[in-house]
Scaffold this motif. Structure first.
Motif, PDB file in Angstrom:
ATOM      1  N   ALA A 143     -14.613  33.419 -18.644  1.00 43.34           N
ATOM      2  CA  ALA A 143     -15.832  32.857 -19.226  1.00 43.34           C
ATOM      3  C   ALA A 143     -15.482  32.079 -20.486  1.00 43.34           C
ATOM      4  O   ALA A 143     -14.695  32.552 -21.318  1.00 43.34           O
ATOM      5  CB  ALA A 143     -16.822  33.967 -19.543  1.00 43.34           C
ATOM      6  N   VAL A 144     -16.041  30.876 -20.623  1.00 43.52           N
ATOM      7  CA  VAL A 144     -15.806  30.042 -21.797  1.00 43.52           C
ATOM      8  C   VAL A 144     -17.127  29.501 -22.308  1.00 43.52           C
ATOM      9  O   VAL A 144     -18.080  29.326 -21.549  1.00 43.52           O
ATOM     10  CB  VAL A 144     -14.838  28.867 -21.499  1.00 43.52           C
ATOM     11  CG1 VAL A 144     -13.446  29.363 -21.186  1.00 43.52           C
ATOM     12  CG2 VAL A 144     -15.357  27.982 -20.380  1.00 43.52           C
ATOM     13  N   ALA A 145     -17.155  29.228 -23.604  1.00 43.14           N
ATOM     14  CA  ALA A 145     -18.289  28.561 -24.237  1.00 43.14           C
ATOM     15  C   ALA A 145     -17.835  27.166 -24.648  1.00 43.14           C
ATOM     16  O   ALA A 145     -16.634  26.902 -24.771  1.00 43.14           O
ATOM     17  CB  ALA A 145     -18.753  29.349 -25.455  1.00 43.14           C
ATOM     18  N   SER A 146     -18.772  26.295 -24.844  1.00 43.48           N
ATOM     19  CA  SER A 146     -18.463  24.943 -25.280  1.00 43.48           C
ATOM     20  C   SER A 146     -17.567  24.983 -26.514  1.00 43.48           C
ATOM     21  O   SER A 146     -17.861  25.686 -27.478  1.00 43.48           O
ATOM     22  CB  SER A 146     -19.760  24.198 -25.606  1.00 43.48           C
ATOM     23  OG  SER A 146     -19.478  22.895 -26.036  1.00 43.48           O
ATOM     24  N   GLY A 147     -16.454  24.267 -26.467  1.00 47.00           N
ATOM     25  CA  GLY A 147     -15.519  24.229 -27.586  1.00 47.00           C
ATOM     26  C   GLY A 147     -14.396  25.238 -27.495  1.00 47.00           C
ATOM     27  O   GLY A 147     -13.456  25.196 -28.288  1.00 47.00           O
ATOM     28  N   ASP A 148     -14.460  26.148 -26.540  1.00 48.97           N
ATOM     29  CA  ASP A 148     -13.380  27.134 -26.357  1.00 48.97           C
ATOM     30  C   ASP A 148     -12.176  26.479 -25.686  1.00 48.97           C
ATOM     31  O   ASP A 148     -12.316  25.560 -24.879  1.00 48.97           O
ATOM     32  CB  ASP A 148     -13.830  28.296 -25.455  1.00 48.97           C
ATOM     33  CG  ASP A 148     -14.743  29.278 -26.139  1.00 48.97           C
ATOM     34  OD1 ASP A 148     -14.942  29.184 -27.365  1.00 48.97           O
ATOM     35  OD2 ASP A 148     -15.266  30.162 -25.422  1.00 48.97           O
ATOM     36  N   GLY A 149     -11.008  27.006 -25.996  1.00 50.07           N
ATOM     37  CA  GLY A 149      -9.801  26.600 -25.295  1.00 50.07           C
ATOM     38  C   GLY A 149      -9.690  27.351 -23.988  1.00 50.07           C
ATOM     39  O   GLY A 149     -10.203  28.465 -23.853  1.00 50.07           O
ATOM     40  N   LEU A 150      -9.040  26.716 -23.004  1.00 48.87           N
ATOM     41  CA  LEU A 150      -8.773  27.399 -21.749  1.00 48.87           C
ATOM     42  C   LEU A 150      -7.455  26.903 -21.172  1.00 48.87           C
ATOM     43  O   LEU A 150      -7.084  25.748 -21.360  1.00 48.87           O
ATOM     44  CB  LEU A 150      -9.902  27.231 -20.739  1.00 48.87           C
ATOM     45  CG  LEU A 150     -10.225  25.839 -20.240  1.00 48.87           C
ATOM     46  CD1 LEU A 150     -10.546  25.887 -18.752  1.00 48.87           C
ATOM     47  CD2 LEU A 150     -11.433  25.307 -20.991  1.00 48.87           C
ATOM     48  N   LEU A 151      -6.768  27.813 -20.524  1.00 42.90           N
ATOM     49  CA  LEU A 151      -5.481  27.518 -19.922  1.00 42.90           C
ATOM     50  C   LEU A 151      -5.554  27.804 -18.432  1.00 42.90           C
ATOM     51  O   LEU A 151      -5.871  28.917 -18.018  1.00 42.90           O
ATOM     52  CB  LEU A 151      -4.394  28.381 -20.568  1.00 42.90           C
ATOM     53  CG  LEU A 151      -2.961  28.125 -20.123  1.00 42.90           C
ATOM     54  CD1 LEU A 151      -2.501  26.723 -20.529  1.00 42.90           C
ATOM     55  CD2 LEU A 151      -2.033  29.168 -20.728  1.00 42.90           C
TER      56      LEU A 151
ATOM     57  N   GLY B  31      -3.055  27.450 -15.348  1.00 50.63           N
ATOM     58  CA  GLY B  31      -1.653  27.149 -15.053  1.00 50.63           C
ATOM     59  C   GLY B  31      -0.991  26.625 -16.301  1.00 50.63           C
ATOM     60  O   GLY B  31      -0.964  27.298 -17.321  1.00 50.63           O
ATOM     61  N   SER B  32      -0.504  25.395 -16.257  1.00 56.50           N
ATOM     62  CA  SER B  32       0.113  24.796 -17.442  1.00 56.50           C
ATOM     63  C   SER B  32      -0.800  23.757 -18.093  1.00 56.50           C
ATOM     64  O   SER B  32      -0.389  23.050 -19.001  1.00 56.50           O
ATOM     65  CB  SER B  32       1.448  24.151 -17.066  1.00 56.50           C
ATOM     66  OG  SER B  32       1.248  23.124 -16.124  1.00 56.50           O
ATOM     67  N   ILE B  33      -2.059  23.668 -17.634  1.00 59.61           N
ATOM     68  CA  ILE B  33      -3.004  22.699 -18.197  1.00 59.61           C
ATOM     69  C   ILE B  33      -3.863  23.391 -19.250  1.00 59.61           C
ATOM     70  O   ILE B  33      -4.584  24.342 -18.947  1.00 59.61           O
ATOM     71  CB  ILE B  33      -3.914  22.103 -17.111  1.00 59.61           C
ATOM     72  CG1 ILE B  33      -3.082  21.428 -16.024  1.00 59.61           C
ATOM     73  CG2 ILE B  33      -4.901  21.113 -17.728  1.00 59.61           C
ATOM     74  CD1 ILE B  33      -3.904  20.975 -14.829  1.00 59.61           C
ATOM     75  N   PHE B  34      -3.811  22.881 -20.503  1.00 61.04           N
ATOM     76  CA  PHE B  34      -4.662  23.394 -21.572  1.00 61.04           C
ATOM     77  C   PHE B  34      -5.684  22.338 -21.926  1.00 61.04           C
ATOM     78  O   PHE B  34      -5.382  21.145 -21.986  1.00 61.04           O
ATOM     79  CB  PHE B  34      -3.856  23.736 -22.828  1.00 61.04           C
ATOM     80  CG  PHE B  34      -4.752  24.201 -23.949  1.00 61.04           C
ATOM     81  CD1 PHE B  34      -5.164  25.519 -23.995  1.00 61.04           C
ATOM     82  CD2 PHE B  34      -5.221  23.312 -24.899  1.00 61.04           C
ATOM     83  CE1 PHE B  34      -6.030  25.955 -24.996  1.00 61.04           C
ATOM     84  CE2 PHE B  34      -6.085  23.736 -25.902  1.00 61.04           C
ATOM     85  CZ  PHE B  34      -6.482  25.062 -25.947  1.00 61.04           C
ATOM     86  N   GLY B  35      -6.910  22.794 -22.193  1.00 60.04           N
ATOM     87  CA  GLY B  35      -7.940  21.874 -22.639  1.00 60.04           C
ATOM     88  C   GLY B  35      -9.057  22.607 -23.354  1.00 60.04           C
ATOM     89  O   GLY B  35      -9.015  23.827 -23.528  1.00 60.04           O
ATOM     90  N   ILE B  36     -10.050  21.839 -23.759  1.00 59.46           N
ATOM     91  CA  ILE B  36     -11.205  22.363 -24.482  1.00 59.46           C
ATOM     92  C   ILE B  36     -12.439  22.210 -23.591  1.00 59.46           C
ATOM     93  O   ILE B  36     -12.723  21.113 -23.085  1.00 59.46           O
ATOM     94  CB  ILE B  36     -11.421  21.597 -25.803  1.00 59.46           C
ATOM     95  CG1 ILE B  36     -10.166  21.678 -26.687  1.00 59.46           C
ATOM     96  CG2 ILE B  36     -12.645  22.125 -26.536  1.00 59.46           C
ATOM     97  CD1 ILE B  36      -9.799  23.070 -27.152  1.00 59.46           C
ATOM     98  N   ALA B  37     -13.162  23.309 -23.405  1.00 58.79           N
ATOM     99  CA  ALA B  37     -14.357  23.321 -22.556  1.00 58.79           C
ATOM    100  C   ALA B  37     -15.449  22.443 -23.158  1.00 58.79           C
ATOM    101  O   ALA B  37     -15.746  22.543 -24.347  1.00 58.79           O
ATOM    102  CB  ALA B  37     -14.859  24.749 -22.384  1.00 58.79           C
ATOM    103  N   SER B  38     -16.054  21.598 -22.320  1.00 62.60           N
ATOM    104  CA  SER B  38     -17.123  20.722 -22.794  1.00 62.60           C
ATOM    105  C   SER B  38     -18.493  21.394 -22.722  1.00 62.60           C
ATOM    106  O   SER B  38     -19.477  20.850 -23.203  1.00 62.60           O
ATOM    107  CB  SER B  38     -17.145  19.427 -21.986  1.00 62.60           C
ATOM    108  OG  SER B  38     -17.466  19.719 -20.645  1.00 62.60           O
ATOM    109  N   GLY B  39     -18.551  22.571 -22.126  1.00 61.24           N
ATOM    110  CA  GLY B  39     -19.801  23.317 -22.015  1.00 61.24           C
ATOM    111  C   GLY B  39     -19.489  24.772 -21.727  1.00 61.24           C
ATOM    112  O   GLY B  39     -18.332  25.185 -21.804  1.00 61.24           O
TER     113      GLY B  39
END
Length: 111
Positions: free
Chosen positions: A18-26, A28-36
Protein backbone atom coordinates in the motif's frame (compact mmCIF):
# COMPACT_ATOMS: atom_id res chain seq x y z
CA UNK A 1 9.65 5.48 -34.97
CA UNK A 2 7.56 2.34 -34.81
CA UNK A 3 9.01 1.02 -31.54
CA UNK A 4 8.52 4.19 -29.44
CA UNK A 5 6.11 3.73 -26.52
CA UNK A 6 6.34 6.76 -24.18
CA UNK A 7 8.84 9.28 -22.76
CA UNK A 8 9.39 7.15 -19.64
CA UNK A 9 9.32 9.89 -16.99
CA UNK A 10 6.38 8.05 -15.46
CA UNK A 11 5.20 4.47 -15.83
CA UNK A 12 2.35 2.43 -14.44
CA UNK A 13 3.50 -0.21 -11.96
CA UNK A 14 1.69 -2.67 -9.73
CA UNK A 15 1.91 -1.49 -6.11
CA UNK A 16 4.10 -3.97 -4.17
CA UNK A 17 2.52 -2.69 -0.93
CA UNK A 18 0.00 0.00 0.00
CA UNK A 19 1.29 3.46 -0.93
CA UNK A 20 0.08 7.02 -0.53
CA UNK A 21 0.71 9.85 -2.94
CA UNK A 22 4.36 10.89 -2.63
CA UNK A 23 5.55 7.58 -1.15
CA UNK A 24 8.51 5.76 -2.61
CA UNK A 25 8.05 2.28 -4.00
CA UNK A 26 10.39 -0.38 -5.30
CA UNK A 27 9.26 -2.93 -7.90
CA UNK A 28 12.14 -5.24 -8.73
CA UNK A 29 14.92 -2.81 -9.59
CA UNK A 30 12.56 0.06 -10.54
CA UNK A 31 12.21 2.82 -7.92
CA UNK A 32 9.76 5.67 -8.20
CA UNK A 33 7.38 7.99 -6.39
CA UNK A 34 3.65 7.18 -6.27
CA UNK A 35 1.48 9.81 -7.96
CA UNK A 36 -1.56 8.79 -5.91
CA UNK A 37 -2.80 6.30 -3.35
CA UNK A 38 -2.86 2.58 -4.15
CA UNK A 39 -3.52 -0.66 -2.29
CA UNK A 40 -1.30 -3.70 -2.63
CA UNK A 41 -1.63 -5.04 -6.18
CA UNK A 42 -3.32 -1.94 -7.62
CA UNK A 43 -1.88 -0.12 -10.64
CA UNK A 44 -0.09 3.10 -9.70
CA UNK A 45 1.35 5.80 -11.92
CA UNK A 46 4.94 6.22 -10.75
CA UNK A 47 7.40 9.08 -11.35
CA UNK A 48 10.91 7.87 -12.19
CA UNK A 49 12.75 11.19 -12.57
CA UNK A 50 12.70 14.55 -10.85
CA UNK A 51 13.46 16.05 -7.45
CA UNK A 52 11.33 14.92 -4.51
CA UNK A 53 11.13 15.43 -0.75
CA UNK A 54 11.21 11.87 0.59
CA UNK A 55 11.11 10.37 4.09
CA UNK A 56 14.62 9.61 5.38
CA UNK A 57 16.21 8.05 8.44
CA UNK A 58 16.30 10.82 11.05
CA UNK A 59 19.66 9.80 12.48
CA UNK A 60 21.61 10.58 9.29
CA UNK A 61 23.16 13.80 8.05
CA UNK A 62 23.25 14.28 4.27
CA UNK A 63 25.52 16.50 2.22
CA UNK A 64 24.72 17.86 -1.23
CA UNK A 65 25.58 15.24 -3.82
CA UNK A 66 25.62 12.31 -1.38
CA UNK A 67 24.32 9.02 -2.77
CA UNK A 68 20.82 8.18 -1.54
CA UNK A 69 19.47 4.63 -1.24
CA UNK A 70 16.00 3.17 -0.72
CA UNK A 71 15.55 1.01 2.39
CA UNK A 72 12.62 -1.14 1.27
CA UNK A 73 12.30 -2.80 4.69
CA UNK A 74 11.65 0.52 6.47
CA UNK A 75 10.16 2.29 3.40
CA UNK A 76 12.47 5.33 3.63
CA UNK A 77 15.66 6.72 2.18
CA UNK A 78 19.08 6.27 3.72
CA UNK A 79 22.75 6.96 3.07
CA UNK A 80 23.59 3.31 3.85
CA UNK A 81 24.37 1.24 0.74
CA UNK A 82 24.33 -2.22 2.33
CA UNK A 83 21.20 -4.19 1.33
CA UNK A 84 19.60 -1.05 -0.15
CA UNK A 85 18.93 0.25 -3.68
CA UNK A 86 20.67 3.34 -5.08
CA UNK A 87 17.96 5.78 -6.18
CA UNK A 88 19.68 9.15 -6.62
CA UNK A 89 21.55 11.96 -4.90
CA UNK A 90 20.79 14.50 -2.19
CA UNK A 91 20.29 18.02 -3.56
CA UNK A 92 20.15 19.73 -0.15
CA UNK A 93 22.10 19.21 3.04
CA UNK A 94 20.07 17.73 5.90
CA UNK A 95 20.98 17.55 9.59
CA UNK A 96 21.04 14.33 11.61
CA UNK A 97 18.52 15.24 14.29
CA UNK A 98 15.69 12.89 15.22
CA UNK A 99 13.22 15.31 13.59
CA UNK A 100 15.20 15.65 10.35
CA UNK A 101 13.19 13.00 8.51
CA UNK A 102 12.75 14.55 5.05
CA UNK A 103 15.47 14.65 2.42
CA UNK A 104 15.40 16.27 -1.02
CA UNK A 105 16.49 13.72 -3.62
CA UNK A 106 17.10 13.86 -7.36
CA UNK A 107 16.07 10.46 -8.69
CA UNK A 108 18.59 8.94 -11.08
CA UNK A 109 16.09 6.69 -12.93
CA UNK A 110 18.85 4.14 -13.45
CA UNK A 111 18.86 0.54 -12.30
Amino acid sequence: MKTYVQPGNTITLTAPYAVASGDGLLVGSIFGIASGDAALGDPIETALVGVFDITKAGSQAWTVGAKVYWDDTNKRTTNVATSNTLIGAAVEAVASGAGDTIGRVRLNAAF
